[in-house]
Design a protein around this motif. Structure first.
Motif, mmCIF file in Angstrom:
data_model
loop_
_atom_site.group_PDB
_atom_site.id
_atom_site.type_symbol
_atom_site.label_atom_id
_atom_site.label_comp_id
_atom_site.label_asym_id
_atom_site.label_seq_id
_atom_site.Cartn_x
_atom_site.Cartn_y
_atom_site.Cartn_z
ATOM 1 N N THR A 227 0.821 -1.209 0.000
ATOM 2 C CA THR A 227 0.000 0.000 0.000
ATOM 3 C C THR A 227 0.854 1.257 0.000
ATOM 4 O O THR A 227 2.073 1.216 0.137
ATOM 5 C CB THR A 227 -0.925 0.034 1.229
ATOM 6 O OG1 THR A 227 -0.117 0.046 2.409
ATOM 7 C CG2 THR A 227 -1.850 -1.159 1.258
ATOM 8 N N ASN B 167 -6.592 11.940 -6.000
ATOM 9 C CA ASN B 167 -5.356 12.696 -5.859
ATOM 10 C C ASN B 167 -4.748 12.901 -7.234
ATOM 11 O O ASN B 167 -5.340 12.518 -8.248
ATOM 12 C CB ASN B 167 -4.387 11.968 -4.918
ATOM 13 C CG ASN B 167 -4.861 12.006 -3.472
ATOM 14 O OD1 ASN B 167 -5.394 13.023 -3.018
ATOM 15 N ND2 ASN B 167 -4.703 10.911 -2.748
ATOM 16 N N LEU C 122 -5.173 10.249 -9.764
ATOM 17 C CA LEU C 122 -4.970 8.986 -9.065
ATOM 18 C C LEU C 122 -6.234 8.676 -8.269
ATOM 19 O O LEU C 122 -6.714 9.521 -7.515
ATOM 20 C CB LEU C 122 -3.773 9.072 -8.112
ATOM 21 C CG LEU C 122 -2.405 9.356 -8.730
ATOM 22 C CD1 LEU C 122 -1.396 9.666 -7.626
ATOM 23 C CD2 LEU C 122 -1.930 8.180 -9.562
ATOM 24 N N HIS D 75 -7.882 6.770 -5.311
ATOM 25 C CA HIS D 75 -7.401 6.143 -4.077
ATOM 26 C C HIS D 75 -8.539 5.824 -3.111
ATOM 27 O O HIS D 75 -9.472 6.620 -2.968
ATOM 28 C CB HIS D 75 -6.418 7.083 -3.358
ATOM 29 C CG HIS D 75 -5.090 7.199 -4.037
ATOM 30 N ND1 HIS D 75 -4.181 8.191 -3.753
ATOM 31 C CD2 HIS D 75 -4.521 6.413 -4.999
ATOM 32 C CE1 HIS D 75 -3.105 8.021 -4.498
ATOM 33 N NE2 HIS D 75 -3.292 6.966 -5.262
ATOM 34 N N TYR D 76 -8.442 4.649 -2.492
ATOM 35 C CA TYR D 76 -9.306 4.342 -1.350
ATOM 36 C C TYR D 76 -8.444 4.525 -0.110
ATOM 37 O O TYR D 76 -7.487 3.783 0.116
ATOM 38 C CB TYR D 76 -9.858 2.915 -1.423
ATOM 39 C CG TYR D 76 -10.898 2.655 -0.365
ATOM 40 C CD1 TYR D 76 -12.246 2.916 -0.616
ATOM 41 C CD2 TYR D 76 -10.550 2.191 0.898
ATOM 42 C CE1 TYR D 76 -13.209 2.704 0.353
ATOM 43 C CE2 TYR D 76 -11.508 1.982 1.880
ATOM 44 C CZ TYR D 76 -12.836 2.240 1.596
ATOM 45 O OH TYR D 76 -13.787 2.035 2.562
ATOM 46 N N LYS D 77 -8.776 5.528 0.704
ATOM 47 C CA LYS D 77 -7.892 5.961 1.790
ATOM 48 C C LYS D 77 -8.500 5.631 3.151
ATOM 49 O O LYS D 77 -9.707 5.791 3.375
ATOM 50 C CB LYS D 77 -7.626 7.464 1.683
ATOM 51 C CG LYS D 77 -6.740 8.031 2.794
ATOM 52 C CD LYS D 77 -6.406 9.500 2.556
ATOM 53 C CE LYS D 77 -5.400 9.669 1.455
ATOM 54 N NZ LYS D 77 -4.859 11.051 1.383
ATOM 55 N N VAL E 197 -3.320 3.786 1.808
ATOM 56 C CA VAL E 197 -4.057 3.978 0.545
ATOM 57 C C VAL E 197 -3.973 2.727 -0.318
ATOM 58 O O VAL E 197 -2.881 2.186 -0.536
ATOM 59 C CB VAL E 197 -3.498 5.184 -0.238
ATOM 60 C CG1 VAL E 197 -4.066 5.227 -1.656
ATOM 61 C CG2 VAL E 197 -3.819 6.476 0.500
ATOM 62 N N GLN E 198 -5.116 2.278 -0.807
ATOM 63 C CA GLN E 198 -5.181 1.270 -1.870
ATOM 64 C C GLN E 198 -5.342 2.024 -3.195
ATOM 65 O O GLN E 198 -6.281 2.788 -3.379
ATOM 66 C CB GLN E 198 -6.381 0.339 -1.651
ATOM 67 C CG GLN E 198 -6.225 -0.624 -0.492
ATOM 68 C CD GLN E 198 -5.351 -1.815 -0.837
ATOM 69 O OE1 GLN E 198 -5.185 -2.125 -2.011
ATOM 70 N NE2 GLN E 198 -4.802 -2.465 0.158
ATOM 71 N N ASP E 199 -4.405 1.812 -4.140
ATOM 72 C CA ASP E 199 -4.424 2.519 -5.425
ATOM 73 C C ASP E 199 -5.321 1.775 -6.413
ATOM 74 O O ASP E 199 -5.028 0.661 -6.825
ATOM 75 C CB ASP E 199 -3.003 2.614 -5.979
ATOM 76 C CG ASP E 199 -2.915 3.570 -7.167
ATOM 77 O OD1 ASP E 199 -3.976 4.032 -7.625
ATOM 78 O OD2 ASP E 199 -1.796 3.857 -7.623
ATOM 79 N N THR F 289 -6.290 3.172 -9.390
ATOM 80 C CA THR F 289 -6.209 3.933 -10.643
ATOM 81 C C THR F 289 -6.312 3.031 -11.865
ATOM 82 O O THR F 289 -7.073 3.319 -12.799
ATOM 83 C CB THR F 289 -4.896 4.732 -10.697
ATOM 84 O OG1 THR F 289 -4.812 5.567 -9.550
ATOM 85 C CG2 THR F 289 -4.837 5.588 -11.950
#
Length: 429
Positions: free
Chosen positions: A182, A248, A256, A258-260, A279-281, A283
C-alpha cells in the motif's frame, strides 16, 4: 506486447462456457473451436436445456443463438438475468433477427456476433468479454485485500488503550507489513507530512525531500468536493477512523483514484499525536473499467446503427457534423456505384465522401441547410431540399431529408419526390 490471442487463452484457462445452439453441425464446429480456448465447454440444444445445465453447473460465460425450438434465446436470457444478473452473455444472431436487438439491449446484453460466424470476429468479442471478467476478478481481489487491511486497522484501534510504547511498537510493525502492498504516509496533528513510504513516491512522482513538510493538498485533485476535507478533519479530530474514495494527482497532474484509510494515533492520555494514512491505489482498475465500458458501448451502437439503416427501405446514410458519410445501407451504396464519377465509390468506402460531391443542390437550399446544421440544429423537425444525382445514362431528381440522429451526427434519406411522404412515415416510426 503479448499477442491478443495468447492473452485471451491465458485469461480463459480456468473459465467455463455454456454454448446453446440447435444447429448440430454449427454446435459441434463452434464448441470444438471454444475448447481450444476455455477450460470447459458444455453445450445445450435449446433455452430450456440451457437453463437446466445452468442449474447444475456455474459458468463464467453464456453463448447462445436466438431462434431455437422449445425455448428461444430471448426467454432463456430473461430468466438468466433474473437469476444471475451479472453473468456475461454473448448472442449470435442472423441479420434478419434485428427485431430482437432492442429487447436484448434493454435486458442488459451488449455483446453480439452476427452469422455467419467469423473466427476474427469471435476472437475480438471474446477478448473484450474475458478481459472484463479478468478485471472483475482483480477488483474482487483488491476488495479482499482491503478487507484484510481494515481488519488489521481495527486491531490497532482496539489496542490504543494500552501504553504508548506498545502502540508505537504495533504501529511500526504494521507499517512495515503494509509498505510492500500500500501507499503509506504519516502526518502530525496539524496535517503536515512527516514521513512517506517508497510506494507514495512512486505513485505521485515526488521525492521524500520534496513532500515531507508539506500538507496533503499538494497532491489533492481539484475535482474533490470541499466538504470532503471538512468531513475528514471532523472525523479524525474526533479520534475516529476515516475511510473513503478520493482523487489525488501526481506531480504531472495525472489523476490517481485512491481508497484511503486515516487512523488517529493517540498517546497514553488519549490525545492525538499524529495520523497514519493507508491507501489502496485503484487507478488502473478505473482506467480498465472506463476503457471496457467505452468499447462495449461502441460495439452496441455500431450494431444498432447497422440494423437501423437496413430497416429503412430507401437509400440512407449517417453523416458526421461536417457532412462526411460515415455509415450507409446497400441502397445508398448502389446509388454511389452508379454515379457518373467512378471515384466516389472509393471515397465512400474510405469515409472521405462529402454529401455535396454526390448530389447537386439548389444553391440557396443547400447552403441554408448547411448553416442550419452548423448552428446546433435549431429546428424541431427535419430539413428537406431538392437535388439531382448524375447517374450513368440519366439524371435522377431526388428529395433529400436530413434528420438529427444524435449529437453531431445526422441521418439522410434520398427518395423520389412521389415517394417522399412514405419516407417521412418510415423515419417517424
Amino acid at each position: 506486447m503479448e499477442n491478443p490471442i495468447d492473452q485471451l487463452i491465458a485469461w480463459s484457462k480456468e473459465l467455463k462456457v455454456l454454448y446453446v445452439e440447435d444447429d448440430l453441425s454449427l454446435r459441434e464446429e463452434v464448441s470444438l473451436f471454444l475448447s481450444d480456448i476455455f477450460a470447459q465447454v458444455d453445450v445445450a440444444t435449446n433455452g430450456q436445456e440451457g437453463l437446466q445445465k445452468l442449474a447444475q453447473e456455474s459458468y463464467h460465460l453464456i453463448i447462445t443463438d436466438m431462434r431455437m425450438p422449445v425455448m428461444d434465446g430471448i426467454e432463456m436470457i430473461e430468466q438468466i438475468k433474473m437469476l444471475y444478473p451479472k453473468l456475461p452473455i454473448l448472442v449470435t444472431s442472423a441479420h434478419n433477427e434485428s427485431e430482437y436487438l432492442m429487447k436484448l439491449i434493454n435486458l442488459g446484453v451488449d455483446n453480439f456476433i452476427t452469422k455467419p460466424l467469423q473466427s476474427e470476429q469471435i476472437f475480438r468479442v471474446l477478448h473484450t468479454i474475458v478481459e472484463r471478467i479478468q478485471r472483475d476478478k482483480e477488483l474482487i481481489q483488491y476488495k479482499h485485500d482491503l478487507e484484510i487491511t481494515n481488519e488489521k486497522l481495527k486491531k490497532i484501534a482496539h489496542v490504543q488503550s494500552k501504553s504508548l510504547d506498545l502502540k508505537n511498537s504495533i504501529l511500526k510493525a504494521y507499517k512495515e507489513a503494509l509498505d510492500k502492498a500500500t501507499i503509506v504516509s504519516i502526518t502530525d496533528k496539524n496535517g503536515i507530512i512527516t514521513d512517506v513510504n517508497d510506494n507514495f513516491c512512486k505513485a505521485t512522482g515526488y521525492s521524500k525531500e520534496e513532500i515531507i513538510g508539506k500538507k496533503h493538498d499538494i497532491i489533492s485533485h481539484p475535482s474533490n468536493a470541499k466538504t470532503l476535507y471538512s468531513d475528514i478533519w471532523t472525523t479524525i479530530l474526533a479520534k475516529k477512523t476515516w475511510q473513503g474514495l478520493m482523487i489525488n494527482q501526481t506531480r504531472t497532474l495525472t489523476p490517481l483514484y485512491h481508497y484511503k484509510t486515516i487512523v488517529p494515533i493517540l498517546d497514553a492520555q488519549g490525545e492525538i499525536i499524529e495520523f497514519i494514512s493507508i491507501v489502496q491505489d485503484l487507478t488502473e482498475l478505473y482506467k480498465n473499467n472506463e476503457e471496457t465500458s467505452k468499447a462495449n458501448l461502441s460495439l452496441a451502437m455500431d450494431v444498432k446503427e447497422d440494423e437501423l439503416l437496413k430497416q429503412i427501405p430507401f437509400a440512407s446514410a449517417l453523416l458526421t457534423d461536417n457532412l462526411i458519410l460515415e455509415n450507409y445501407n446497400a441502397l445508398f451504396e448502389e446509388i454511389v456505384s452508379n454515379h457518373i464519377d467512378e471515384t466516389l465509390l472509393l471515397k465512400l468506402t474510405t469515409q472521405e465522401l462529402q454529401l455535396k460531391e454526390l448530389i447537386t443542390f439548389e444553391e440557396m437550399d443547400y447552403f441554408t441547410s448547411i448553416e442550419s446544421i452548423k448552428n446546433n440544429w435549431p429546428y424541431d423537425g427535419d430539413i428537406t431540399f431538392k437535388g439531382v444525382i448524375k447517374s450513368i445514362g440519366h439524371i435522377l431528381e431526388v428529395l433529400v431529408k436530413i434528420s438529427q440522429y444524435k449529437p453531431q451526427a445526422y441521418m439522410i434519406c434520398i427518395v423520389k419526390q412521389e415517394d417522399f411522404e412514405l419516407c417521412c412515415q418510415v423515419q417517424e416510426r
